[in-house]
Design an enzyme around this catalytic site. Structure first.
Site, PDB file in Angstrom:
ATOM      1  N   MET A  11       0.819  -1.183  -0.007  1.00 52.69           N
ATOM      2  CA  MET A  11       0.014  -0.108  -0.005  1.00 52.69           C
ATOM      3  C   MET A  11       0.736   1.182  -0.015  1.00 52.69           C
ATOM      4  O   MET A  11       1.977   1.098   0.540  1.00 52.69           O
ATOM      5  CB  MET A  11      -0.730  -0.150   1.236  1.00 52.69           C
ATOM      6  CG  MET A  11      -1.699  -1.130   1.317  1.00 52.69           C
ATOM      7  SD  MET A  11      -3.426  -1.233   1.416  1.00 52.69           S
ATOM      8  CE  MET A  11      -4.146   0.374   1.514  1.00 52.69           C
ATOM      9  N   ASN A  12       0.209   2.227  -0.478  1.00 54.75           N
ATOM     10  CA  ASN A  12       0.902   3.761  -0.438  1.00 54.75           C
ATOM     11  C   ASN A  12       2.277   3.657  -1.182  1.00 54.75           C
ATOM     12  O   ASN A  12       2.987   4.608  -1.030  1.00 54.75           O
ATOM     13  CB  ASN A  12       1.323   4.141   1.250  1.00 54.75           C
ATOM     14  CG  ASN A  12      -0.054   4.146   1.904  1.00 54.75           C
ATOM     15  OD1 ASN A  12      -1.198   4.403   1.399  1.00 54.75           O
ATOM     16  ND2 ASN A  12       0.301   3.641   3.177  1.00 54.75           N
ATOM     17  N   GLY A  14       2.000   4.640  -4.527  1.00 58.72           N
ATOM     18  CA  GLY A  14       1.702   5.311  -5.694  1.00 58.72           C
ATOM     19  C   GLY A  14       0.988   4.665  -6.868  1.00 58.72           C
ATOM     20  O   GLY A  14       1.160   5.173  -8.206  1.00 58.72           O
ATOM     21  N   LYS A  15       0.420   3.504  -6.820  1.00 60.52           N
ATOM     22  CA  LYS A  15       0.058   2.597  -7.922  1.00 60.52           C
ATOM     23  C   LYS A  15      -0.942   3.506  -8.540  1.00 60.52           C
ATOM     24  O   LYS A  15      -1.210   3.699 -10.006  1.00 60.52           O
ATOM     25  CB  LYS A  15      -0.504   1.311  -7.291  1.00 60.52           C
ATOM     26  CG  LYS A  15       0.440   0.491  -6.875  1.00 60.52           C
ATOM     27  CD  LYS A  15       0.014  -0.756  -6.224  1.00 60.52           C
ATOM     28  CE  LYS A  15      -1.160  -0.581  -5.029  1.00 60.52           C
ATOM     29  NZ  LYS A  15      -0.200   0.077  -4.027  1.00 60.52           N
ATOM     30  N   ASP A  86      -6.788  -1.041 -12.408  1.00 56.60           N
ATOM     31  CA  ASP A  86      -6.713  -0.505 -10.709  1.00 56.60           C
ATOM     32  C   ASP A  86      -7.284  -1.425  -9.857  1.00 56.60           C
ATOM     33  O   ASP A  86      -8.101  -2.165 -10.286  1.00 56.60           O
ATOM     34  CB  ASP A  86      -7.238   0.773 -10.471  1.00 56.60           C
ATOM     35  CG  ASP A  86      -6.384   1.471  -9.215  1.00 56.60           C
ATOM     36  OD1 ASP A  86      -5.079   1.262  -8.924  1.00 56.60           O
ATOM     37  OD2 ASP A  86      -7.066   2.330  -8.755  1.00 56.60           O
ATOM     38  N   GLU A  87      -6.546  -1.672  -8.877  1.00 61.03           N
ATOM     39  CA  GLU A  87      -7.079  -2.577  -7.647  1.00 61.03           C
ATOM     40  C   GLU A  87      -7.079  -4.264  -8.350  1.00 61.03           C
ATOM     41  O   GLU A  87      -7.694  -4.865  -8.152  1.00 61.03           O
ATOM     42  CB  GLU A  87      -8.343  -2.547  -7.174  1.00 61.03           C
ATOM     43  CG  GLU A  87      -8.659  -1.102  -6.620  1.00 61.03           C
ATOM     44  CD  GLU A  87      -7.551  -0.714  -5.323  1.00 61.03           C
ATOM     45  OE1 GLU A  87      -7.204  -1.893  -4.765  1.00 61.03           O
ATOM     46  OE2 GLU A  87      -7.578   0.337  -4.918  1.00 61.03           O
ATOM     47  N   ALA A  88      -5.970  -4.574  -9.273  1.00 66.07           N
ATOM     48  CA  ALA A  88      -5.802  -5.565  -9.904  1.00 66.07           C
ATOM     49  C   ALA A  88      -5.718  -6.870  -9.148  1.00 66.07           C
ATOM     50  O   ALA A  88      -6.148  -7.923  -9.545  1.00 66.07           O
ATOM     51  CB  ALA A  88      -4.752  -5.527 -10.894  1.00 66.07           C
ATOM     52  N   CYS A 146      11.028   2.996   8.741  1.00 65.28           N
ATOM     53  CA  CYS A 146      12.521   2.856   9.021  1.00 65.28           C
ATOM     54  C   CYS A 146      13.386   3.342   8.023  1.00 65.28           C
ATOM     55  O   CYS A 146      14.454   3.474   7.888  1.00 65.28           O
ATOM     56  CB  CYS A 146      12.799   1.762   9.586  1.00 65.28           C
ATOM     57  SG  CYS A 146      12.830   0.265   8.107  1.00 65.28           S
ATOM     58  N   HIS A 184       9.687  -4.927  10.228  1.00 63.23           N
ATOM     59  CA  HIS A 184       8.789  -4.210  11.015  1.00 63.23           C
ATOM     60  C   HIS A 184       7.300  -5.142  11.193  1.00 63.23           C
ATOM     61  O   HIS A 184       6.911  -4.982  11.975  1.00 63.23           O
ATOM     62  CB  HIS A 184       8.661  -2.956  10.894  1.00 63.23           C
ATOM     63  CG  HIS A 184      10.088  -2.214  11.439  1.00 63.23           C
ATOM     64  ND1 HIS A 184      10.908  -1.678  10.460  1.00 63.23           N
ATOM     65  CD2 HIS A 184      10.533  -2.088  12.651  1.00 63.23           C
ATOM     66  CE1 HIS A 184      12.113  -1.323  11.252  1.00 63.23           C
ATOM     67  NE2 HIS A 184      11.768  -1.479  12.430  1.00 63.23           N
TER      68      HIS A 184
END
Length: 190
Positions: A11-12, A14-15, A86-88, A146, A184
């Site tokens: 996630m996050n 930039g797709k 999108d959301e493939a 990190c 993490h």
């Protein structure tokens, strides 16, 4: 020769922004595109939306949508230069093969953007199929707190506590998921 592409990340990364930029690049040159996003993602409301505020209208697909037929019908009337998904991760295996057929038989480049794994580190069905048969795989980078590459999606509850069990799909954004490096991610679930 047209290809089936899979742009994947946590996630996050930039797709959706990258998808919208690719769409803009095609349209700026007078080319015809078609955008699709998952009906399952109720936040979309028929739009591809990025976290930085870019958006464009898109058709919705469900697990029962025959993408080959729907896209081929439009292509027969108005030739398409590119299809963007999108959301493939929410595609079915059959839909991924339909998209491959569009590239192979209809000669339409198909660019798919999605998350590789769920909150338990398991492949989504659409992502697994794309990783298996796409002509080109492109990893987009997200960043863990990190500074390392974030490759995992940690699901959190309403109090920000890690969630280790549940349904594979739960729609949410920064309120429900954190992009973390594997280290993490593992520490959060320990």
């Amino acid at each position: 020769m047209a290809k089936l592409y899979f742009y994947y990340s946590s996630m996050n990364a930039g797709k959706s922004t990258t998808l919208l930029q690719a769409d803009f690049n095609y349209r700026e040159r007078g080319m015809k595109t078609m955008l699709w996003t998952a009906e399952l993602d109720t936040r979309s409301e028929g739009m591809v939306r990025s976290r930085i505020g870019l958006e464009a209208e898109a058709r919705l697909y469900a697990p029962t949508t025959d993408l080959w037929s729907a896209i081929s019908a439009v292509h027969a009337d108005t030739p398409l230069d590119c299809v963007l998904i999108d959301e493939a991760q929410f595609l079915t295996k059959e839909q991924v093969w339909q998209l491959a057929r569009l590239a192979d038989e209809a000669g339409i480049p198909v660019l798919c953007y999605g998350i590789r794994t769920d909150f338990q580190g398991e492949l989504f069905p659409g992502s697994a199929a794309l990783l298996g048969i796409a002509d080109a795989l492109v990893e987009l980078k997200a960043v863990c707190h990190c500074g390392r590459k974030a490759s995992m999606n940690l699901r959190v509850d309403e109090h920000g506590k890690p969630v280790a069990e549940g349904a594979q799909t739960e729609i949410g954004g920064n309120d429900r998921y954190l992009a973390l490096c594997r280290k993490h991610f593992s520490e959060a679930l320990a």
